[in-house]
Motif scaffolding. Structure first.
Motif, PDB file in Angstrom:
ATOM      1  N   SER A  36       0.833  -1.187   0.000  1.00  0.00           N
ATOM      2  CA  SER A  36       0.000   0.000   0.000  1.00  0.00           C
ATOM      3  C   SER A  36       0.868   1.237   0.000  1.00  0.00           C
ATOM      4  O   SER A  36       1.997   1.224   0.493  1.00  0.00           O
ATOM      5  CB  SER A  36      -0.922   0.023   1.225  1.00  0.00           C
ATOM      6  OG  SER A  36      -1.849  -1.037   1.192  1.00  0.00           O
ATOM      7  N   CYS A  37       0.342   2.299  -0.564  1.00  0.00           N
ATOM      8  CA  CYS A  37       1.001   3.596  -0.575  1.00  0.00           C
ATOM      9  C   CYS A  37      -0.041   4.636  -0.206  1.00  0.00           C
ATOM     10  O   CYS A  37      -1.046   4.783  -0.913  1.00  0.00           O
ATOM     11  CB  CYS A  37       1.595   3.877  -1.954  1.00  0.00           C
ATOM     12  SG  CYS A  37       2.209   5.559  -2.190  1.00  0.00           S
ATOM     13  N   THR A  38       0.198   5.310   0.888  1.00  0.00           N
ATOM     14  CA  THR A  38      -0.716   6.350   1.340  1.00  0.00           C
ATOM     15  C   THR A  38      -0.111   7.709   1.053  1.00  0.00           C
ATOM     16  O   THR A  38       1.033   7.977   1.431  1.00  0.00           O
ATOM     17  CB  THR A  38      -1.019   6.199   2.837  1.00  0.00           C
ATOM     18  OG1 THR A  38      -1.634   4.933   3.077  1.00  0.00           O
ATOM     19  CG2 THR A  38      -1.960   7.298   3.300  1.00  0.00           C
ATOM     20  N   ARG A  94      -6.239   1.695  -7.091  1.00  0.00           N
ATOM     21  CA  ARG A  94      -6.200   2.902  -6.279  1.00  0.00           C
ATOM     22  C   ARG A  94      -7.571   3.190  -5.716  1.00  0.00           C
ATOM     23  O   ARG A  94      -8.599   2.822  -6.298  1.00  0.00           O
ATOM     24  CB  ARG A  94      -5.695   4.102  -7.095  1.00  0.00           C
ATOM     25  CG  ARG A  94      -6.629   4.553  -8.213  1.00  0.00           C
ATOM     26  CD  ARG A  94      -5.942   5.555  -9.143  1.00  0.00           C
ATOM     27  NE  ARG A  94      -5.565   6.770  -8.450  1.00  0.00           N
ATOM     28  CZ  ARG A  94      -4.678   7.658  -8.902  1.00  0.00           C
ATOM     29  NH1 ARG A  94      -4.072   7.441 -10.073  1.00  0.00           N
ATOM     30  NH2 ARG A  94      -4.393   8.746  -8.198  1.00  0.00           N
ATOM     31  N   LYS A 144      -9.579   7.419  -0.465  1.00  0.00           N
ATOM     32  CA  LYS A 144      -8.717   7.151   0.678  1.00  0.00           C
ATOM     33  C   LYS A 144      -7.265   7.538   0.431  1.00  0.00           C
ATOM     34  O   LYS A 144      -6.408   7.264   1.274  1.00  0.00           O
ATOM     35  CB  LYS A 144      -8.799   5.678   1.058  1.00  0.00           C
ATOM     36  CG  LYS A 144     -10.181   5.236   1.499  1.00  0.00           C
ATOM     37  CD  LYS A 144     -10.201   3.764   1.875  1.00  0.00           C
ATOM     38  CE  LYS A 144     -11.579   3.345   2.346  1.00  0.00           C
ATOM     39  NZ  LYS A 144     -11.635   1.908   2.697  1.00  0.00           N
ATOM     40  N   ASN A 145      -6.979   8.150  -0.710  1.00  0.00           N
ATOM     41  CA  ASN A 145      -5.615   8.563  -1.064  1.00  0.00           C
ATOM     42  C   ASN A 145      -4.637   7.395  -0.987  1.00  0.00           C
ATOM     43  O   ASN A 145      -3.520   7.523  -0.468  1.00  0.00           O
ATOM     44  CB  ASN A 145      -5.138   9.700  -0.160  1.00  0.00           C
ATOM     45  CG  ASN A 145      -5.789  11.020  -0.480  1.00  0.00           C
ATOM     46  OD1 ASN A 145      -6.653  11.115  -1.347  1.00  0.00           O
ATOM     47  ND2 ASN A 145      -5.385  12.066   0.229  1.00  0.00           N
ATOM     48  N   THR A 146      -5.064   6.267  -1.515  1.00  0.00           N
ATOM     49  CA  THR A 146      -4.274   5.051  -1.377  1.00  0.00           C
ATOM     50  C   THR A 146      -4.058   4.363  -2.719  1.00  0.00           C
ATOM     51  O   THR A 146      -4.991   4.207  -3.512  1.00  0.00           O
ATOM     52  CB  THR A 146      -4.957   4.072  -0.412  1.00  0.00           C
ATOM     53  OG1 THR A 146      -5.088   4.686   0.872  1.00  0.00           O
ATOM     54  CG2 THR A 146      -4.136   2.807  -0.261  1.00  0.00           C
ATOM     55  N   SER A 159      -2.432   0.720  -4.278  1.00  0.00           N
ATOM     56  CA  SER A 159      -2.141  -0.633  -3.837  1.00  0.00           C
ATOM     57  C   SER A 159      -1.483  -1.438  -4.943  1.00  0.00           C
ATOM     58  O   SER A 159      -1.622  -1.143  -6.123  1.00  0.00           O
ATOM     59  CB  SER A 159      -3.421  -1.346  -3.389  1.00  0.00           C
ATOM     60  OG  SER A 159      -4.003  -0.698  -2.279  1.00  0.00           O
TER      61      SER A 159
END
Length: 125
Positions: free
Chosen positions: A21-23, A72, A76-78, A80
């Motif tokens: 994950s990348c936030t 994406r 959630k500004n995420t 994956s």
């Protein structure tokens, strides 16, 4: 301040799965093309997957096609990366990056302006 933070890396057995994950914070995440890059020991950084700003289009490097899935969640500004059927050659530091605004999948690394610090993925044989 723009910040991209990867998580989910670790040690996994060959054939196993991991989800990265990348936030994102400090930028309008939902308007950027995003991508996952990786850098294996002794090798240059390479792009492995990218996704359009809406999430409607994706692109994969041949080395991961059919095994990895990028997605994406703009609410959630995420970003994956679902990684299945992992191989030892997938061992690398994995980075997320933000590229052009309102763009489609993009493999030109020079267009990516923001980068995370990376998360280590190690696949044992």
């Amino acid at each position: 301040e723009v910040q991209l933070v990867e998580s989910g890396g670790g040690l996994v057995q060959e054939g196993g799965s991991l989800r990265l994950s990348c936030t994102a914070s400090g930028l309008a995440f939902g308007v950027y093309t995003m991508a996952w890059f990786r850098q294996a020991p002794g090798k240059e950084r390479e792009v492995i997957s990218s996704i359009s700003w809406t999430g409607g289009s994706t692109k994969y490097a041949d080395s991961v096609k059919g095994r990895f899935t990028i997605s994406r969640d703009n609410a959630k500004n995420t970003l994956s990366l679902q990684m299945n059927s992992l191989k030892p050659e997938d061992t690398a530091i994995y980075y997320c990056a933000a590229g052009p605004r309102y763009g489609g999948p993009e493999f030109r690394s020079t267009l990516f302006r923001y980068w995370g610090q990376g998360t280590q993925v190690t696949v044992s044989s």
